[in-house]
Write a protein that holds these residues in place. Structure first.
Motif, PDB file in Angstrom:
ATOM      1  N   CYS A 129     -11.826  -6.606   8.082  1.00  0.00           N
ATOM      2  CA  CYS A 129     -12.237  -5.461   7.289  1.00  0.00           C
ATOM      3  C   CYS A 129     -11.358  -5.361   6.045  1.00  0.00           C
ATOM      4  CB  CYS A 129     -12.139  -4.168   8.118  1.00  0.00           C
ATOM      5  SG  CYS A 129     -12.679  -2.689   7.218  1.00  0.00           S
ATOM      6  N   PHE A 130     -11.937  -5.376   4.863  1.00  0.00           N
ATOM      7  CA  PHE A 130     -11.229  -5.271   3.612  1.00  0.00           C
ATOM      8  C   PHE A 130     -11.514  -3.889   2.988  1.00  0.00           C
ATOM      9  CE2 PHE A 130     -11.949  -9.805   4.108  1.00  0.00           C
ATOM     10  CZ  PHE A 130     -10.679 -10.299   3.894  1.00  0.00           C
ATOM     11  N   SER A 131     -10.544  -3.428   2.238  1.00  0.00           N
ATOM     12  CA  SER A 131     -10.694  -2.131   1.585  1.00  0.00           C
ATOM     13  C   SER A 131     -10.092  -2.188   0.196  1.00  0.00           C
ATOM     14  CB  SER A 131     -10.022  -1.027   2.405  1.00  0.00           C
ATOM     15  OG  SER A 131      -8.636  -1.275   2.516  1.00  0.00           O
ATOM     16  N   ASP A 132     -10.455  -1.284  -0.676  1.00  0.00           N
ATOM     17  CA  ASP A 132      -9.965  -1.209  -2.055  1.00  0.00           C
ATOM     18  C   ASP A 132      -8.782  -0.251  -2.128  1.00  0.00           C
ATOM     19  OD1 ASP A 132     -11.968  -2.888  -2.733  1.00  0.00           O
ATOM     20  OD2 ASP A 132     -13.352  -1.262  -3.294  1.00  0.00           O
ATOM     21  N   ARG A 133      -7.836  -0.602  -3.027  1.00  0.00           N
ATOM     22  CA  ARG A 133      -6.676   0.261  -3.238  1.00  0.00           C
ATOM     23  C   ARG A 133      -6.541   0.522  -4.731  1.00  0.00           C
ATOM     24  NH1 ARG A 133      -1.623  -1.657   0.335  1.00  0.00           N
ATOM     25  NH2 ARG A 133      -1.086   0.476  -0.158  1.00  0.00           N
ATOM     26  N   ASN A 134      -6.052   1.712  -5.052  1.00  0.00           N
ATOM     27  CA  ASN A 134      -5.896   2.119  -6.443  1.00  0.00           C
ATOM     28  C   ASN A 134      -4.546   1.622  -6.959  1.00  0.00           C
ATOM     29  OD1 ASN A 134      -6.102   3.263  -8.915  1.00  0.00           O
ATOM     30  ND2 ASN A 134      -6.194   5.386  -8.194  1.00  0.00           N
ATOM     31  N   SER A 135      -4.557   0.782  -8.009  1.00  0.00           N
ATOM     32  CA  SER A 135      -3.313   0.216  -8.534  1.00  0.00           C
ATOM     33  C   SER A 135      -2.526   1.216  -9.369  1.00  0.00           C
ATOM     34  CB  SER A 135      -3.621  -1.017  -9.379  1.00  0.00           C
ATOM     35  OG  SER A 135      -4.452  -0.661 -10.467  1.00  0.00           O
ATOM     36  N   CYS A 178       0.888   2.289  -4.141  1.00  0.00           N
ATOM     37  CA  CYS A 178      -0.022   1.169  -3.956  1.00  0.00           C
ATOM     38  C   CYS A 178       0.278   0.003  -4.898  1.00  0.00           C
ATOM     39  CB  CYS A 178      -1.473   1.619  -4.150  1.00  0.00           C
ATOM     40  SG  CYS A 178      -1.995   2.877  -2.986  1.00  0.00           S
TER      41      CYS A 178
END
Length: 914
Positions: free
Chosen positions: A236-242, A247
């Motif tokens: 399972c992959f997820s997006d992160r806010n740079s 993060c």
């Protein structure tokens, strides 16, 4: 004359055996009697010296002395005229290989010295030489070798005496030579014959052995086990806010893994306080030496026995039964090597890598150079040995890219230098060259070593003239405080005045920023003095007889040619501007040579060569390039590359003018094609000559070939010093060897390495050997005549970080050095062993055969590939014509086809294993 006979059997009484001490005592007596006898024979057979008048007077005076009065200590024993007692120091003994108890012993107390070596020693050391008293005798000696005798008993008052005439040499040599042992002949009838075996008589024992043996009564069962593969777990992959602070980076802390442990074999560390080294000697008693030899003689069958065995029926039956099995075994060995260690080939096991490494006594560390003030946080980008001064090496320091990214917000302008180191001073540099920016590459001028050209990070090209410090670099002129202050009178170098007296030399000229490269200059080379190029890239004759042009490359997709001479046409505005600059320079306290003042800040390239891609739009970004070395002068027809007339005065560059291309003769035999290595690992072969279109506009031609051989930056492109058409390139995880004119690709590509290759260089003495530096600080030594699948020598972790540059040097026939620079700003100089510097017999011829064989293999492969592609194309066209349109296949049919193909594969595997 002697009190006991020379025989060594007089001590044995009747009915008793001698002991060990008695035997040794008799041997020592025998040797002592033998030496006394030799000295007696030499003195008896030698001609007596004639008494001079002064000697007669001394004899008369001596007649008054009583007979029983002992001689005074100053008197020496008399010696014949054909010998001369002499004293040899330890240094002389080691030089002529006549050390006492090592080269000359009691059993062999003589040594033949070459007359030329003695004369050379007298010329070199003059009156200090031990052979100076007999200089005239040595010059008048008719033969090439002079006999030197070790006087064990000091018969003539010294430890050695020199034989002065050939007659005395023959007489004394025959006396001192040990007697030859008698060799007894062995008759053929005395050789013992091999007994013939008796025939076997059966008594019934084979039946009992057959009954007691175990025999299999049923067939063996064969079981085959398969492990069912487990399906993979879902991911399972997820997006992160740079943009969020938490993060931006994910911390991966290190931990101790209990599954394995690494044994530390070598550690690189620095130490400041070390104890003083002390050398001491001791004398030990030498064991008793003996001259013993053993002679072996083979025992062979007679001719009749050989004929009987060769014609026997048993031998014929044996050969008939063994021949099919031997042929079958040879066929299996030719198909597959059954003795290969699969675990070693696959690298399974903790010590797999250690077994693959060939351990040998290879490179030995001689010197280590570092500068804590100037190398702090920097790495070495380029290394170059001085062409004429032995032991002088120059290195360029640049800032690391990682530190530049960290300090991009607050940039501190630290000074950039090219540092000159000399043997054996490892801590104090001899000269510092001030640079306007970090130097990525620099090179000495081949015709004038005092001129240096370098390429900067900002794209500019810089020139230096170190003629003022030439004597200081040679070690014949000490450093003066006045000179160092004069060359470093700036606020930036105030700390050098107080702590370091190393002279600082400022650059003479720098190119114009508008006409320079837009990216760092990654490679720079001088054109040889045998030719020059015009503004269109046409090679013409060079009347200056010195190197006047430079070639540079940069990732801005251009290759530039520069000329060091004064342009022919200059307007008055430029002349007035130069006069103002000259007045300002004279007012400054710098001591800058005016060799290139006509180029300072106005230097522009002669012409540019762009590198357009052949198949797509865009251009290649070069990092390294290699030109063919042209050595033949077309005007004179002679080789001018190795000419070095010391009396010739080189002209100044400020007095030379760029001539018109119409007045110079074109050289058609100069190869204008060259190789280029790019950022993406491509090797490009192109032409630097500019072409014209229908509107007479100049443009760069398309490359002739382009191969993606390396997976990463090309960091090395070097031609072989023995074969000018052979090129070595490294980049990524492999290396390749190219041949000039072969358009099908590299003739040899090395295997992939575990670590990335960072630098490489050819050996200057062996055509088959080259060195490769790796990213982990190790060095691989390759010998293509011994092994082409792996390196023949491997030196693990000679540096603790990435190796950035490798440069070889030959100081003498027995002194070969290898300079290795790393990513921490440290320079190490290793001595090359004899196995890596002494070429084997016909090594250059064997390498030429190897390159030709690889070239033929490449041609065969290209022909086969072309033929195979043609056959596939024809088969595809015929299949389209014969077969109708295929129906649409569903997923179930494809799965059944895959299962059937897999079952066929299992059957094929089972048949192969059987």
């Amino acid at each position: 004359m002697f009190s006991r006979p020379l025989s060594c059997n007089h001590w044995q009484p009747s009915g008793s055996q001698p002991t060990g001490e008695q035997k040794q005592r008799v041997r020592r007596r025998y040797q002592e009697d033998r030496r006394r006898y030799q000295a007696y024979v030499v003195a008896k057979m030698a001609p007596k010296r004639q008494n001079s008048p002064s000697r007669k007077a001394s004899v008369k005076g001596k007649g008054k002395v009583k007979k029983n009065q002992p001689p005074s200590p100053k008197e020496k024993p008399d010696h014949p005229d054909d010998i001369y007692p002499i004293v040899l120091t330890t240094a002389t003994q080691e030089l002529f290989e006549c050390c006492i108890d090592e080269d000359v012993i009691e059993q062999s107390p003589y040594k033949l010295l070459k007359k030329d070596d003695i004369i050379q020693d007298i010329k070199t050391r003059a009156a200090v030489s031990d052979f100076h008293p007999v200089k005239q005798f040595v010059l008048d000696y008719p033969e090439d070798e002079i006999l030197l005798v070790f006087d064990v008993d000091f018969t003539y008052g010294q430890s050695f005496y020199l034989v002065l005439t050939p007659e005395a040499k023959a007489r004394i040599y025959n006396v001192l030579q040990p007697p030859q042992p008698e060799i007894t002949e062995v008759l053929e009838d005395d050789v013992s014959k091999t007994p013939e075996p008796k025939p076997w008589i059966s008594l019934g024992s084979e039946l009992e052995v057959d009954q007691e043996s175990v025999k299999e009564t049923r067939e063996k069962l064969c079981y085959k086990f398969y492990l069912k593969r487990r399906p993979g777990l879902p991911v399972c992959f997820s997006d992160r806010n740079s943009t969020e602070a938490e993060c931006r980076s994910v911390e991966c802390p290190s931990y101790q893994d209990s599954r394995f442990s690494i044994k530390r074999m070598q550690r690189d560390c620095g130490m400041q306080a070390v104890p003083r080294l002390q050398s001491s000697t001791t004398q030990t008693q030498r064991a008793f030496q003996r001259n013993i030899f053993t002679q072996y003689e083979p025992r062979e069958l007679s001719k009749k026995e050989k004929e009987r065995i060769l014609s026997s029926e048993n031998l014929r039956k044996f050969l008939n039964s063994v021949t099919p099995r031997v042929l079958h075994a040879l066929q299996q060995t030719h198909i597959m090597n059954v003795f290969t260690d699969d675990f070693k080939a696959l690298g399974i096991g903790a010590e797999a890598s250690d077994r693959l490494v060939m351990v040998s006594e290879g490179l030995k560390l001689q010197w280590t150079f570092t500068d804590e003030k100037r190398a702090m946080g920097k790495k070495i980008s380029s290394v170059s040995w001085h062409p004429t001064i032995h032991g002088l090496i120059a290195v360029a320091f640049i800032k690391k890219q990682e530190e530049q990214l960290d300090k991009s917000t607050a940039y501190i302008n630290s000074p950039a230098f090219i540092v000159f180191y000399g043997f054996p001073d490892q801590s104090n540099p001899r000269l510092l060259l001030e640079c306007p920016d970090d130097i990525f590459a620099f090179e000495f001028c081949p015709s004038n070593p005092n001129v240096i050209v370098g390429g900067c990070r900002n794209g500019k090209v810089v020139l230096w003239d170190i003629s003022f410090h030439a004597l200081h670099l040679q070690g014949t002129q000490p450093i003066s405080k006045k000179g160092s202050d004069l060359d470093s009178d700036t606020d930036t170098f105030d700390f050098d005045k107080k702590e370091n007296k190393t002279p600082v030399m400022r650059y003479c000229a720098v190119s114009s920023i508008e006409s320079s490269h837009k990216s760092p200059v990654t490679d720079v080379q001088w054109l040889p003095k045998t030719f020059e190029v015009t503004r269109t890239g046409v090679p013409v004759q060079n009347n200056s007889n010195i190197s006047v042009q430079v070639v540079t490359c940069s990732p801005d997709c251009t290759v530039m040619f520069w000329d060091l001479r004064v342009p022919k046409l200059q307007n008055q505005f430029l002349a007035d501007r130069k006069q103002d600059v000259d007045q300002k320079i004279m007012m400054t306290p710098y001591s800058i040579p005016k060799t290139f003042k006509h180029l300072d800040r106005t230097w522009k390239p002669l012409f540019r060569v762009s590198l357009p891609k052949s198949d797509t739009s865009g251009e290649y970004a070069p990092l390294k390039f290699s030109l063919e070395h042209y050595t033949c002068n077309s005007n004179t027809g002679r080789n001018t590359d190795n000419e070095n007339d010391g009396a010739e005065v080189l002209p100044e560059y400020s007095q030379l003018r760029i001539p018109s291309a119409k007045t110079l003769r074109t050289l058609d035999d100069v190869n204008t094609k060259f190789y280029i290595g790019t950022e993406e690992g491509e090797i490009v072969y192109t032409d630097w000559k500019l072409e014209e279109d229908e509107f007479e506009r100049k443009f760069s031609a398309k490359p002739l070939l382009c191969f993606r051989t390396h997976a990463w930056f090309v960091n090395t492109m070097q031609r072989s010093p023995f074969f000018k058409d052979i090129l070595l390139t490294t980049g990524g995880w492999n290396f390749a060897i190219w041949k000039e004119g072969v358009m099908g690709g590299p003739i040899f590509v090395g295997p992939s390495s575990e670590q990335e290759y960072s630098a490489a260089c050819w050996s200057l003495s062996r055509p088959a050997v080259f060195f490769i530096g790796r990213n982990d600080g190790s060095i691989e030594v390759w010998n293509l005549l011994l092994n082409t699948s792996e390196s023949t020598h491997f030196h693990e972790h000679i540096a603790s970080t990435r190796i950035t540059c490798i440069k070889p040097c030959i100081a003498s026939s027995k002194q070969h050095y290898l300079a290795v620079a790393d990513n921490l700003g440290m320079l190490r100089v290793f001595s090359v062993p004899k196995t890596l510097r002494s070429p084997v017999k016909n090594e250059d011829l064997n390498m030429q055969i190897f390159f030709d064989r690889e070239h033929d293999r490449l041609k065969d492969y290209l022909e086969w590939e072309e033929q195979w592609a043609k056959q596939r194309k024809e088969a595809g066209e015929s299949k389209k014509q014969v077969e109708p349109d295929k129906p649409v296949t569903f997923q179930v049919d494809s799965e059944e086809a895959d299962l059937k193909e897999y079952s066929d594969y299992l059957k094929l595997e089972e048949s192969i294993l059987e």
